[in-house]
Design a protein around this motif. Structure first.
Motif, PDB file in Angstrom:
ATOM      1  N   ALA B  64      24.028  51.759 -66.658  1.00 50.75           N
ATOM      2  CA  ALA B  64      24.512  50.412 -66.298  1.00 50.75           C
ATOM      3  C   ALA B  64      26.024  50.347 -66.447  1.00 50.75           C
ATOM      4  O   ALA B  64      26.719  49.768 -65.598  1.00 50.75           O
ATOM      5  N   GLY B  68      28.398  49.539 -63.330  1.00 51.65           N
ATOM      6  CA  GLY B  68      29.293  48.383 -63.439  1.00 51.65           C
ATOM      7  C   GLY B  68      30.757  48.793 -63.361  1.00 51.65           C
ATOM      8  O   GLY B  68      31.561  48.153 -62.672  1.00 51.65           O
ATOM      9  N   LEU B  79      31.392  39.787 -62.796  1.00 52.49           N
ATOM     10  CA  LEU B  79      30.011  40.238 -62.986  1.00 52.49           C
ATOM     11  C   LEU B  79      29.950  41.741 -63.239  1.00 52.49           C
ATOM     12  O   LEU B  79      29.253  42.208 -64.155  1.00 52.49           O
ATOM     13  N   ARG B  80      30.694  42.509 -62.465  1.00 49.41           N
ATOM     14  CA  ARG B  80      30.683  43.976 -62.616  1.00 49.41           C
ATOM     15  C   ARG B  80      31.244  44.382 -63.972  1.00 49.41           C
ATOM     16  O   ARG B  80      30.719  45.281 -64.637  1.00 49.41           O
ATOM     17  N   PHE B  83      28.691  43.495 -66.625  1.00 48.74           N
ATOM     18  CA  PHE B  83      27.549  44.430 -66.587  1.00 48.74           C
ATOM     19  C   PHE B  83      27.927  45.754 -67.266  1.00 48.74           C
ATOM     20  O   PHE B  83      27.132  46.310 -68.038  1.00 48.74           O
ATOM     21  N   GLY B  87      26.316  47.204 -70.628  1.00 45.11           N
ATOM     22  CA  GLY B  87      25.731  48.554 -70.588  1.00 45.11           C
ATOM     23  C   GLY B  87      26.231  49.397 -71.749  1.00 45.11           C
ATOM     24  O   GLY B  87      25.450  50.098 -72.403  1.00 45.11           O
ATOM     25  N   LEU B 210      20.281  43.980 -71.713  1.00 41.50           N
ATOM     26  CA  LEU B 210      21.379  44.089 -70.733  1.00 41.50           C
ATOM     27  C   LEU B 210      21.613  42.756 -70.033  1.00 41.50           C
ATOM     28  O   LEU B 210      22.746  42.310 -69.870  1.00 41.50           O
ATOM     29  N   TRP B 211      20.524  42.153 -69.643  1.00 42.73           N
ATOM     30  CA  TRP B 211      20.570  40.884 -68.913  1.00 42.73           C
ATOM     31  C   TRP B 211      21.197  39.795 -69.791  1.00 42.73           C
ATOM     32  O   TRP B 211      22.120  39.085 -69.369  1.00 42.73           O
ATOM     33  N   THR B 214      24.914  40.526 -70.368  1.00 44.10           N
ATOM     34  CA  THR B 214      25.717  40.332 -69.153  1.00 44.10           C
ATOM     35  C   THR B 214      25.963  38.851 -68.930  1.00 44.10           C
ATOM     36  O   THR B 214      27.081  38.430 -68.626  1.00 44.10           O
TER      37      THR B 214
END
Lengths: 80, 241
Positions: B64, B68, B79-80, B83, B87, B210-211, B214
């Motif tokens: 991840a 990202g 967002l990237r 993420f 990760g 992760l979710w 993020t």
């Protein structure tokens, strides 16, 4: 890459009788419990860390709201 | 007010959370009550059912971070970046579990907690790379330059992952091969189920964490931007004492 060819002589060893009461160096059960405890401690520590970060964000958001409210009140006063 | 999409994502998150918790409890019960004790190592071998999946979880986090970071280098978005950061944190958390549970098992199986075996050394190196990423993010600020630098580290850090995997095959060492390469496999069907259960647990848990991370990181970026806008408008956002 260096590869080592082992000969039977390389594995030569001798066995000695144990002195005194033989005891296990490490208890398998204790190590197992410790390993599972680590798993949970790491996961819960992370949840705690996320909670702390969330609280810090809440604090900053409250500050921002306060400033915006103040600015809005000042703007209303200016109009009136 | 939350949009319909946000509400359905929330519902999906809670469903995933409940399923993960149920599978975790089931897996632990299975490991302790059903999976047999290994003949040579004894009960300590049961560490295996979480030790191996924890490294798998670390790989998910690292992947991840790589995706990202690479995405951020191509086109920078909050967002990237969020993420990639989530990760790296996932990789460090699961790597820590693997690095601590491994030596506990090794103490019984090898008679020593640590040895500079190729697999152990490369795994430690990867853990330190992702730890360095997090230290960088925590102390170097949050500007575009720092984010780009961190993204480069996130991409380069992934280079060590295949080395961890193949180190045990290429350079030998003490670390056993059980389910990969020429490993002997698991001798009892319940052992296979226990390991599969461990993988399912971490397949659910890693994306869940992760979710959550993020989302939190994304909220932080949005807040930072709003604070910046407020300052640009001449508003002081500092807390009054």
């Amino acid at each position: 890459m260096i590869t080592q060819q082992q000969t039977p002589n390389d594995r030569a060893t001798d066995f000695q009788a144990v002195q005194g009461n033989p005891t296990e160096q490490y208890s398998g059960g204790t190590l197992l419990v410790a390993a599972y405890a680590v798993l949970w401690v790491v996961i819960f520590a992370w949840i705690g860390l996320v909670w702390r970060k969330q609280r810090a964000l809440d604090g900053r958001l409250t500050d921002l709201e306060r400033v915006l409210d103040k600015a809005a009140a000042a703007a209303d006063k200016g109009k009136g | 007010m939350a949009s319909a999409r946000t509400r359905s994502l929330d519902a999906l998150f809670y469903v995933l959370l409940v399923v993960t918790a149920v599978v975790f409890v089931g897996e632990i019960l299975f490991i302790f009550l059903k999976a047999p004790i290994e003949a040579r190592m004894g009960i300590v071998q049961k560490i295996f059912y979480f030790h191996v999946p924890s490294w798998y979880g670390m790989y998910i986090g690292a992947a991840a971070c790589f995706v990202g970071s690479l995405g951020y280098l191509v086109r920078p978005t909050d967002l990237r970046d969020a993420f990639a950061r989530a990760g790296a944190e996932t990789a460090v958390a699961f790597g820590a579990i693997g690095l601590i549970t491994g030596p506990l098992w090794g103490a019984k199986a090898w008679g020593t907690f640590w040895t500079w075996d190729p697999r152990l050394t490369t795994a430690l190196l990867s853990f330190l790379i992702y730890l360095a990423y997090l230290v960088l993010r925590a102390f170097a600020g949050d500007g575009a330059g720092e984010r780009r630098f961190a993204a480069a580290l996130g991409v380069l850090g992934a280079a060590n992952l295949p080395i961890i995997h193949y180190s045990v095959q290429k350079w030998g060492g003490q670390h056993p091969m059980v389910i990969t390469g020429s490993g002997g496999g698991l001798g009892h069907p319940d052992m296979k189920i226990a390991l599969a259960g461990g993988f399912i647990c971490f397949t659910l848990l890693a994306p869940l964490l992760l979710w959550a991370r993020t989302r939190l990181e994304l909220a932080r970026s949005r807040l930072l931007r709003a604070e910046g806008d407020a300052v640009d408008l001449g508003l002081d956002t500092r807390t009054e004492a």
